[in-house]
Write a protein that holds these residues in place. Structure first.
Motif, PDB file in Angstrom:
ATOM      1  N   ARG A  74      31.361 -63.897  58.468  1.00 51.01           N
ATOM      2  CA  ARG A  74      30.578 -62.682  58.372  1.00 51.01           C
ATOM      3  C   ARG A  74      31.439 -61.510  58.813  1.00 51.01           C
ATOM      4  N   TYR A  76      31.407 -57.123  59.641  1.00 45.90           N
ATOM      5  CA  TYR A  76      30.634 -55.891  59.828  1.00 45.90           C
ATOM      6  C   TYR A  76      31.550 -54.831  60.411  1.00 45.90           C
ATOM      7  N   ARG A 136      26.894 -62.728  49.272  1.00 49.37           N
ATOM      8  CA  ARG A 136      25.925 -63.676  49.819  1.00 49.37           C
ATOM      9  C   ARG A 136      24.745 -63.791  48.860  1.00 49.37           C
ATOM     10  N   ASP A 142      30.295 -59.732  52.192  1.00 45.77           N
ATOM     11  CA  ASP A 142      31.226 -59.762  53.317  1.00 45.77           C
ATOM     12  C   ASP A 142      32.614 -59.419  52.804  1.00 45.77           C
TER      13      ASP A 142
END
Length: 202
Positions: A74, A76, A136, A142
């Motif tokens: 993941r 961010y 996803r 991602d």
């Protein structure tokens, strides 16, 4: 036909700390802890593992515990500091006691979202940095930084933005220094080191 996206991680290593609260999402709480992975060379990588509150409450994750984790990468943008910094974590979909040697396996398939950046080391070894976009099922994406070496670097470096690539590799961490207004700061970068290209599935 649309190319398939794949995001699979399988790690076996040692927990370096107990789970600490990370964030809440849709009334669910998530925790994180550092995991140490040892390469065959003896060098260690430290990655951050994100897990659901039910997994954190199970008592499996304690400092020094050997763990086996299957999940996905993941990413961010961390905006808590100055500027934006891409953070890469491993989201644990399953977690249990780990036996045997350390394992560090990542399998990804996605699209190049930036032009690959190629360079050479002082000793002349070819390196290629790339950013892979992996979709996803929930509609989010991602963005995963990856690095390739040698012949693989040359092959990936010739690819165009938007081109799909599938490969297996491993998670790695490296220390770097960034000059800021407060002075030079030591930071850790996370990326996937490409080991071999794979045939894409559709």
């Amino acid at each position: 036909m649309e190319q398939a996206h794949r995001n699979e991680v399988h790690l076996t290593g040692a927990a370096l700390g107990a789970p600490e609260f990370s964030h809440a999402y849709r009334q669910e709480r998530f925790y994180r802890f550092p995991l140490r992975l040892t390469r065959l060379s003896g060098q260690c990588d430290e990655v951050t593992v994100l897990l659901h509150e039910d997994q954190a409450a199970g008592g499996t994750v304690v400092p020094g515990a050997r763990l086996d984790i299957a999940g996905q990468l993941r990413s961010y943008n961390n905006r808590s500091g100055v500027g934006r910094r891409l953070v890469l974590t491993v989201f644990a979909q399953s977690l249990g006691p780990g036996d045997g040697e350390d394992r560090n396996l990542v399998r990804l398939a996605g699209a190049l979202c930036k032009a690959p950046l190629c360079r050479s080391t002082p000793l002349g070894r070819r390196i290629c940095d790339m950013m892979l976009a992996v979709n996803r099922r929930c509609g989010r994406t991602d963005y995963i930084p990856c690095i390739a070496w040698g012949a693989l670097a040359r092959q990936i470096g010739a690819m165009a933005v938007g081109e799909h690539v599938a490969f297996s590799g491993r998670m790695q961490s490296r220390l770097y220094y960034k000059r800021t207004e407060e002075g030079v700061q030591a930071r850790t970068a996370y990326e996937v080191s490409v080991m071999c290209l794979e045939e894409e599935t559709v």
